[in-house]
Write an enzyme that holds these catalytic residues in place. Structure first.
Site, PDB file in Angstrom:
ATOM      1  N   ARG A  68      -8.118  47.445  -6.846  1.00  0.00           N
ATOM      2  CA  ARG A  68      -6.909  47.770  -7.598  1.00  0.00           C
ATOM      3  C   ARG A  68      -7.229  48.374  -8.974  1.00  0.00           C
ATOM      4  O   ARG A  68      -6.697  49.418  -9.343  1.00  0.00           O
ATOM      5  CB  ARG A  68      -6.046  46.508  -7.756  1.00  0.00           C
ATOM      6  CG  ARG A  68      -4.652  46.785  -8.267  1.00  0.00           C
ATOM      7  CD  ARG A  68      -3.801  45.521  -8.307  1.00  0.00           C
ATOM      8  NE  ARG A  68      -3.790  44.791  -7.041  1.00  0.00           N
ATOM      9  CZ  ARG A  68      -3.102  45.176  -5.967  1.00  0.00           C
ATOM     10  NH1 ARG A  68      -2.364  46.252  -6.007  1.00  0.00           N
ATOM     11  NH2 ARG A  68      -3.158  44.471  -4.855  1.00  0.00           N
ATOM     12  N   MET A  93       4.808  51.334  -3.706  1.00  0.00           N
ATOM     13  CA  MET A  93       4.682  50.040  -3.051  1.00  0.00           C
ATOM     14  C   MET A  93       3.284  49.456  -3.265  1.00  0.00           C
ATOM     15  O   MET A  93       2.570  49.132  -2.324  1.00  0.00           O
ATOM     16  CB  MET A  93       5.004  50.187  -1.557  1.00  0.00           C
ATOM     17  CG  MET A  93       6.368  50.798  -1.300  1.00  0.00           C
ATOM     18  SD  MET A  93       7.698  50.047  -2.256  1.00  0.00           S
ATOM     19  CE  MET A  93       8.439  49.044  -1.000  1.00  0.00           C
ATOM     20  N   ARG A  94       2.920  49.359  -4.540  1.00  0.00           N
ATOM     21  CA  ARG A  94       1.615  48.797  -4.846  1.00  0.00           C
ATOM     22  C   ARG A  94       1.704  48.088  -6.186  1.00  0.00           C
ATOM     23  O   ARG A  94       2.265  48.623  -7.150  1.00  0.00           O
ATOM     24  CB  ARG A  94       0.586  49.934  -4.908  1.00  0.00           C
ATOM     25  CG  ARG A  94      -0.826  49.442  -5.045  1.00  0.00           C
ATOM     26  CD  ARG A  94      -1.798  50.581  -4.811  1.00  0.00           C
ATOM     27  NE  ARG A  94      -3.130  50.242  -5.269  1.00  0.00           N
ATOM     28  CZ  ARG A  94      -4.017  49.592  -4.563  1.00  0.00           C
ATOM     29  NH1 ARG A  94      -3.738  49.200  -3.343  1.00  0.00           N
ATOM     30  NH2 ARG A  94      -5.214  49.308  -5.054  1.00  0.00           N
ATOM     31  N   LEU A  96       0.599  46.770  -9.734  1.00  0.00           N
ATOM     32  CA  LEU A  96      -0.235  47.385 -10.763  1.00  0.00           C
ATOM     33  C   LEU A  96      -1.160  46.337 -11.363  1.00  0.00           C
ATOM     34  O   LEU A  96      -0.784  45.178 -11.519  1.00  0.00           O
ATOM     35  CB  LEU A  96       0.656  47.966 -11.868  1.00  0.00           C
ATOM     36  CG  LEU A  96       1.593  49.094 -11.433  1.00  0.00           C
ATOM     37  CD1 LEU A  96       2.539  49.456 -12.572  1.00  0.00           C
ATOM     38  CD2 LEU A  96       0.802  50.318 -10.984  1.00  0.00           C
ATOM     39  N   HIS A 112      14.289  48.528  -8.249  1.00  0.00           N
ATOM     40  CA  HIS A 112      14.163  47.556  -7.160  1.00  0.00           C
ATOM     41  C   HIS A 112      15.531  47.405  -6.487  1.00  0.00           C
ATOM     42  O   HIS A 112      16.549  47.288  -7.179  1.00  0.00           O
ATOM     43  CB  HIS A 112      13.674  46.213  -7.702  1.00  0.00           C
ATOM     44  CG  HIS A 112      13.432  45.218  -6.618  1.00  0.00           C
ATOM     45  ND1 HIS A 112      12.345  45.307  -5.768  1.00  0.00           N
ATOM     46  CD2 HIS A 112      14.152  44.141  -6.212  1.00  0.00           C
ATOM     47  CE1 HIS A 112      12.407  44.316  -4.887  1.00  0.00           C
ATOM     48  NE2 HIS A 112      13.496  43.604  -5.133  1.00  0.00           N
ATOM     49  N   GLU A 145       3.447  42.157 -16.007  1.00  0.00           N
ATOM     50  CA  GLU A 145       2.371  41.823 -15.073  1.00  0.00           C
ATOM     51  C   GLU A 145       2.835  41.059 -13.847  1.00  0.00           C
ATOM     52  O   GLU A 145       2.087  40.891 -12.899  1.00  0.00           O
ATOM     53  CB  GLU A 145       1.278  41.056 -15.812  1.00  0.00           C
ATOM     54  CG  GLU A 145       0.445  42.016 -16.634  1.00  0.00           C
ATOM     55  CD  GLU A 145      -0.383  41.340 -17.683  1.00  0.00           C
ATOM     56  OE1 GLU A 145      -0.618  40.123 -17.557  1.00  0.00           O
ATOM     57  OE2 GLU A 145      -0.773  42.036 -18.636  1.00  0.00           O
TER      58      GLU A 145
HETATM   59  C1  GAR Z   1      13.919  52.346  -2.803  1.00  0.00           C
HETATM   60  O1  GAR Z   1      14.963  51.648  -2.176  1.00  0.00           O
HETATM   61  C2  GAR Z   1      13.311  51.509  -3.911  1.00  0.00           C
HETATM   62  O2  GAR Z   1      14.246  50.743  -4.618  1.00  0.00           O
HETATM   63  C3  GAR Z   1      12.384  50.631  -3.119  1.00  0.00           C
HETATM   64  O3  GAR Z   1      11.799  51.479  -2.170  1.00  0.00           O
HETATM   65  C4  GAR Z   1      12.730  52.509  -1.852  1.00  0.00           C
HETATM   66  C5  GAR Z   1      12.028  53.831  -2.045  1.00  0.00           C
HETATM   67  O4  GAR Z   1      12.836  54.889  -1.591  1.00  0.00           O
HETATM   68  N1  GAR Z   1      11.407  50.013  -3.956  1.00  0.00           N
HETATM   69  C6  GAR Z   1      10.999  48.765  -3.815  1.00  0.00           C
HETATM   70  O5  GAR Z   1      11.357  48.038  -2.912  1.00  0.00           O
HETATM   71  C7  GAR Z   1       9.994  48.312  -4.869  1.00  0.00           C
HETATM   72  N2  GAR Z   1       9.879  46.894  -4.886  1.00  0.00           N
HETATM   73  P1  GAR Z   1      12.530  56.381  -2.051  1.00  0.00           P
HETATM   74  O6  GAR Z   1      11.039  56.628  -1.765  1.00  0.00           O
HETATM   75  O7  GAR Z   1      13.401  57.208  -1.174  1.00  0.00           O
HETATM   76  O8  GAR Z   1      12.839  56.495  -3.508  1.00  0.00           O
END
Ligand code: GAR
Length: 205
Positions: A68, A93-94, A96, A112, A145
């Protein structure tokens, strides 16, 4: 921040939130902002193609199998090279590393798809649906964090309808996300706020 705030957008997939931000800039709803670079940790993320089609610089740092901190150091170097002022996680989706977060204090936003602190982590919309909540929504927050945890800039709530299924609810939340993220960026870029404890408070004019 400089006269024009340079955004670095981090994605892992589809990139619809990135596109909503790009569209807001193009239509003049989000002023004083430009997208300096779109970075993905997933080489074939669909959002990368969309960025290229718009002529926005892209960079890929494949995170597969990488430590990471080392991966994040590469991403941070790219953001610094591109003189990015504000980092927007948009379906990144990672987690930090603490070093990355410390390198950009109060300069990283995330969106989120739940009303935090409810339903952090993966598949937040499905979690909310399965729990049976009557109100769902999305949150834009500063990144610290801890997972899905920093000070909240803005939330948008929607009712969960009788006829919803997880997919329909996800799509209705996503439509709110596309409005909420540009709005939250505008609030942060204005600089007209302070963070008191966990509270993001707008300065009265
Ligand atoms: C979105 O719904 C965003 O809120 C979520 O992933 C999707 C990405 O869509 N993020 C998370 O769940 C982060 N914890 P997109 O690639 O079309 O923007």
């Amino acid at each position: 921040m400089s006269a024009v705030t340079r955004l670095g957008i981090l994605i892992s997939g589809r990139g619809s939130n990135f596109l909503a931000i790009a569209e807001s800039i193009r239509e003049g709803r989000l002023k004083g902002v430009e997208i300096a670079v779109v970075i993905s940790n997933v080489p074939d993320a669909a959002g990368l193609e969309k960025a290229r089609a718009l002529g926005i610089p892209t960079a890929v740092f494949d995170s597969k199998g990488r430590k990471r901190a080392e991966h994040d150091a590469d991403v941070a170097a790219c953001l610094k090279e591109q003189k990015v002022d504000l980092i927007c996680l948009a379906g990144y989706m990672r987690l930090l590393s603490p070093q990355f977060v410390a390198a950009f204090p109060n300069r990283i936003l995330n969106i989120h798809p739940s009303l935090l602190p409810a339903f952090p982590g993966l598949e937040a919309q499905e979690q909310a649906f399965a729990y049976g909540v009557k109100v769902a929504g999305c949150t834009v927050h500063f990144v610290d964090e801890e997972l899905d945890h920093g000070a909240i800039v803005l939330q948008r709530a929607i009712p969960v309808l009788e006829e919803d299924d997880p997919h329909m609810l996800t799509m209705r939340i996503l439509a709110e996300e596309h409005k909420a993220y540009p709005e939250a960026i505008a609030m942060v870029v204005s600089g007209e706020y302070e963070i008191r404890g966990r509270r993001f408070v707008k300065r009265s004019s």
